[in-house]
Design a protein around this motif. Sequence first.
Motif, PDB file in Angstrom:
ATOM      1  N   ASN A 190       2.187  -4.278   4.603  1.00  0.00           N
ATOM      2  CA  ASN A 190       1.334  -3.966   3.463  1.00  0.00           C
ATOM      3  C   ASN A 190       1.748  -2.643   2.845  1.00  0.00           C
ATOM      4  O   ASN A 190       2.342  -1.798   3.508  1.00  0.00           O
ATOM      5  CB  ASN A 190      -0.135  -3.853   3.908  1.00  0.00           C
ATOM      6  N   SER A 191       1.401  -2.469   1.590  1.00  0.00           N
ATOM      7  CA  SER A 191       1.632  -1.221   0.883  1.00  0.00           C
ATOM      8  C   SER A 191       0.310  -0.452   0.809  1.00  0.00           C
ATOM      9  O   SER A 191      -0.724  -1.038   0.525  1.00  0.00           O
ATOM     10  CB  SER A 191       2.156  -1.508  -0.514  1.00  0.00           C
ATOM     11  N   ILE A 192       0.356   0.842   1.068  1.00  0.00           N
ATOM     12  CA  ILE A 192      -0.855   1.660   1.022  1.00  0.00           C
ATOM     13  C   ILE A 192      -1.227   1.903  -0.436  1.00  0.00           C
ATOM     14  O   ILE A 192      -0.408   2.391  -1.225  1.00  0.00           O
ATOM     15  CB  ILE A 192      -0.657   2.988   1.764  1.00  0.00           C
ATOM     16  N   LYS A 193      -2.457   1.551  -0.792  1.00  0.00           N
ATOM     17  CA  LYS A 193      -2.951   1.732  -2.159  1.00  0.00           C
ATOM     18  C   LYS A 193      -3.686   3.058  -2.314  1.00  0.00           C
ATOM     19  O   LYS A 193      -3.570   3.724  -3.336  1.00  0.00           O
ATOM     20  CB  LYS A 193      -3.915   0.603  -2.549  1.00  0.00           C
ATOM     21  N   ARG A 194      -4.458   3.438  -1.268  1.00  0.00           N
ATOM     22  CA  ARG A 194      -5.272   4.645  -1.373  1.00  0.00           C
ATOM     23  C   ARG A 194      -5.687   5.105   0.022  1.00  0.00           C
ATOM     24  O   ARG A 194      -5.869   4.297   0.916  1.00  0.00           O
ATOM     25  CB  ARG A 194      -6.518   4.327  -2.197  1.00  0.00           C
ATOM     26  N   VAL A 195      -5.833   6.418   0.181  1.00  0.00           N
ATOM     27  CA  VAL A 195      -6.352   6.990   1.419  1.00  0.00           C
ATOM     28  C   VAL A 195      -7.629   7.728   1.057  1.00  0.00           C
ATOM     29  O   VAL A 195      -7.638   8.581   0.166  1.00  0.00           O
ATOM     30  CB  VAL A 195      -5.329   7.955   2.069  1.00  0.00           C
ATOM     31  N   THR A 196      -8.734   7.380   1.717  1.00  0.00           N
ATOM     32  CA  THR A 196     -10.033   7.962   1.396  1.00  0.00           C
ATOM     33  C   THR A 196     -10.483   8.902   2.517  1.00  0.00           C
ATOM     34  O   THR A 196      -9.831   9.013   3.538  1.00  0.00           O
ATOM     35  CB  THR A 196     -11.094   6.857   1.200  1.00  0.00           C
ATOM     36  N   GLY A 197     -11.608   9.546   2.296  1.00  0.00           N
ATOM     37  CA  GLY A 197     -12.187  10.430   3.309  1.00  0.00           C
ATOM     38  C   GLY A 197     -12.175  11.874   2.847  1.00  0.00           C
ATOM     39  O   GLY A 197     -11.776  12.199   1.728  1.00  0.00           O
ATOM     40  N   LYS A 198     -12.626  12.742   3.741  1.00  0.00           N
ATOM     41  CA  LYS A 198     -12.645  14.174   3.444  1.00  0.00           C
ATOM     42  C   LYS A 198     -11.227  14.694   3.311  1.00  0.00           C
ATOM     43  O   LYS A 198     -10.277  14.097   3.812  1.00  0.00           O
ATOM     44  CB  LYS A 198     -13.374  14.927   4.556  1.00  0.00           C
ATOM     45  N   GLU A 199     -11.096  15.837   2.649  1.00  0.00           N
ATOM     46  CA  GLU A 199      -9.779  16.427   2.375  1.00  0.00           C
ATOM     47  C   GLU A 199      -8.963  16.626   3.647  1.00  0.00           C
ATOM     48  O   GLU A 199      -7.781  16.287   3.690  1.00  0.00           O
ATOM     49  CB  GLU A 199      -9.952  17.756   1.649  1.00  0.00           C
ATOM     50  N   GLU A 200      -9.573  17.136   4.709  1.00  0.00           N
ATOM     51  CA  GLU A 200      -8.811  17.385   5.943  1.00  0.00           C
ATOM     52  C   GLU A 200      -8.358  16.089   6.602  1.00  0.00           C
ATOM     53  O   GLU A 200      -7.275  16.028   7.181  1.00  0.00           O
ATOM     54  CB  GLU A 200      -9.592  18.261   6.927  1.00  0.00           C
ATOM     55  N   VAL A 201      -9.159  15.036   6.486  1.00  0.00           N
ATOM     56  CA  VAL A 201      -8.765  13.728   7.026  1.00  0.00           C
ATOM     57  C   VAL A 201      -7.589  13.170   6.238  1.00  0.00           C
ATOM     58  O   VAL A 201      -6.618  12.678   6.813  1.00  0.00           O
ATOM     59  CB  VAL A 201      -9.955  12.743   7.006  1.00  0.00           C
ATOM     60  N   ARG A 202      -7.656  13.263   4.911  1.00  0.00           N
ATOM     61  CA  ARG A 202      -6.555  12.777   4.067  1.00  0.00           C
ATOM     62  C   ARG A 202      -5.268  13.542   4.356  1.00  0.00           C
ATOM     63  O   ARG A 202      -4.193  12.954   4.461  1.00  0.00           O
ATOM     64  CB  ARG A 202      -6.929  12.879   2.591  1.00  0.00           C
ATOM     65  N   ARG A 203      -5.361  14.865   4.518  1.00  0.00           N
ATOM     66  CA  ARG A 203      -4.174  15.666   4.812  1.00  0.00           C
ATOM     67  C   ARG A 203      -3.575  15.294   6.168  1.00  0.00           C
ATOM     68  O   ARG A 203      -2.350  15.230   6.310  1.00  0.00           O
ATOM     69  CB  ARG A 203      -4.498  17.156   4.776  1.00  0.00           C
TER      70      ARG A 203
ATOM     71  N   SER B  13       0.117  13.706   6.781  1.00  0.00           N
ATOM     72  CA  SER B  13       1.114  14.320   7.665  1.00  0.00           C
ATOM     73  C   SER B  13       1.733  13.295   8.614  1.00  0.00           C
ATOM     74  O   SER B  13       2.856  13.479   9.088  1.00  0.00           O
ATOM     75  CB  SER B  13       0.485  15.464   8.457  1.00  0.00           C
ATOM     76  N   LEU B  14       1.004  12.202   8.880  1.00  0.00           N
ATOM     77  CA  LEU B  14       1.527  11.124   9.713  1.00  0.00           C
ATOM     78  C   LEU B  14       2.351  10.120   8.909  1.00  0.00           C
ATOM     79  O   LEU B  14       2.962   9.225   9.483  1.00  0.00           O
ATOM     80  CB  LEU B  14       0.380  10.383  10.412  1.00  0.00           C
ATOM     81  N   GLY B  15       2.337  10.258   7.569  1.00  0.00           N
ATOM     82  CA  GLY B  15       3.121   9.365   6.718  1.00  0.00           C
ATOM     83  C   GLY B  15       2.305   8.380   5.928  1.00  0.00           C
ATOM     84  O   GLY B  15       2.856   7.555   5.203  1.00  0.00           O
ATOM     85  N   PHE B  16       0.985   8.431   6.053  1.00  0.00           N
ATOM     86  CA  PHE B  16       0.112   7.502   5.338  1.00  0.00           C
ATOM     87  C   PHE B  16      -0.137   8.015   3.921  1.00  0.00           C
ATOM     88  O   PHE B  16      -1.147   8.652   3.649  1.00  0.00           O
ATOM     89  CB  PHE B  16      -1.216   7.325   6.078  1.00  0.00           C
ATOM     90  N   VAL B  17       0.806   7.746   3.021  1.00  0.00           N
ATOM     91  CA  VAL B  17       0.693   8.156   1.624  1.00  0.00           C
ATOM     92  C   VAL B  17       0.764   6.915   0.737  1.00  0.00           C
ATOM     93  O   VAL B  17       1.302   5.880   1.133  1.00  0.00           O
ATOM     94  CB  VAL B  17       1.800   9.161   1.233  1.00  0.00           C
ATOM     95  N   GLU B  18       0.213   7.026  -0.456  1.00  0.00           N
ATOM     96  CA  GLU B  18       0.209   5.901  -1.393  1.00  0.00           C
ATOM     97  C   GLU B  18       1.627   5.410  -1.629  1.00  0.00           C
ATOM     98  O   GLU B  18       2.547   6.199  -1.807  1.00  0.00           O
ATOM     99  CB  GLU B  18      -0.417   6.324  -2.713  1.00  0.00           C
ATOM    100  N   GLY B  19       1.789   4.093  -1.594  1.00  0.00           N
ATOM    101  CA  GLY B  19       3.088   3.485  -1.842  1.00  0.00           C
ATOM    102  C   GLY B  19       3.904   3.218  -0.587  1.00  0.00           C
ATOM    103  O   GLY B  19       4.858   2.442  -0.624  1.00  0.00           O
ATOM    104  N   SER B  20       3.553   3.850   0.531  1.00  0.00           N
ATOM    105  CA  SER B  20       4.291   3.621   1.781  1.00  0.00           C
ATOM    106  C   SER B  20       3.965   2.244   2.339  1.00  0.00           C
ATOM    107  O   SER B  20       2.867   1.735   2.162  1.00  0.00           O
ATOM    108  CB  SER B  20       3.910   4.673   2.829  1.00  0.00           C
ATOM    109  N   GLU B  21       4.938   1.668   3.028  1.00  0.00           N
ATOM    110  CA  GLU B  21       4.710   0.378   3.675  1.00  0.00           C
ATOM    111  C   GLU B  21       4.259   0.617   5.104  1.00  0.00           C
ATOM    112  O   GLU B  21       4.781   1.490   5.801  1.00  0.00           O
ATOM    113  CB  GLU B  21       5.982  -0.461   3.673  1.00  0.00           C
ATOM    114  N   VAL B  22       3.268  -0.162   5.523  1.00  0.00           N
ATOM    115  CA  VAL B  22       2.707  -0.039   6.863  1.00  0.00           C
ATOM    116  C   VAL B  22       2.563  -1.438   7.460  1.00  0.00           C
ATOM    117  O   VAL B  22       2.222  -2.381   6.759  1.00  0.00           O
ATOM    118  CB  VAL B  22       1.355   0.718   6.837  1.00  0.00           C
ATOM    119  N   THR B  23       2.878  -1.560   8.760  1.00  0.00           N
ATOM    120  CA  THR B  23       2.774  -2.841   9.460  1.00  0.00           C
ATOM    121  C   THR B  23       1.844  -2.667  10.649  1.00  0.00           C
ATOM    122  O   THR B  23       2.040  -1.758  11.464  1.00  0.00           O
ATOM    123  CB  THR B  23       4.155  -3.291   9.975  1.00  0.00           C
ATOM    124  N   LEU B  24       0.845  -3.527  10.764  1.00  0.00           N
ATOM    125  CA  LEU B  24      -0.060  -3.513  11.901  1.00  0.00           C
ATOM    126  C   LEU B  24       0.647  -4.181  13.076  1.00  0.00           C
ATOM    127  O   LEU B  24       1.061  -5.334  12.988  1.00  0.00           O
ATOM    128  CB  LEU B  24      -1.356  -4.254  11.559  1.00  0.00           C
TER     129      LEU B  24
END
Length: 65
Positions: free
Chosen positions: A8-21, A25-36
């Motif tokens: 899947n492609s990441i569309k959005r990351v939600t939550g408080k600012e520190e959680v998003r940061r 830092s782990l690579g979960f940014v919009e547009g990245s591909e992620v596989t469960l």
Amino acid sequence: MARIGEVNSIKRVTGKEEVRRFLESLGFVEGSEVTLLSKNGGNIIVKIRESRVAISKEMANRIMV
């Protein structure tokens, strides 16, 4: 939630600012591909940027695919 093995492609990351940061830092940014890879109780393992990362289900719920 995504299905195991599905890419899947990441569309959005939600939550408080520190959680998003933290997730960014782990690579979960919009547009990245992620596989469960697996679900184990309250935790999941995903593949992102050629790395395997374990995160809690609560953190995973902040990642929209």
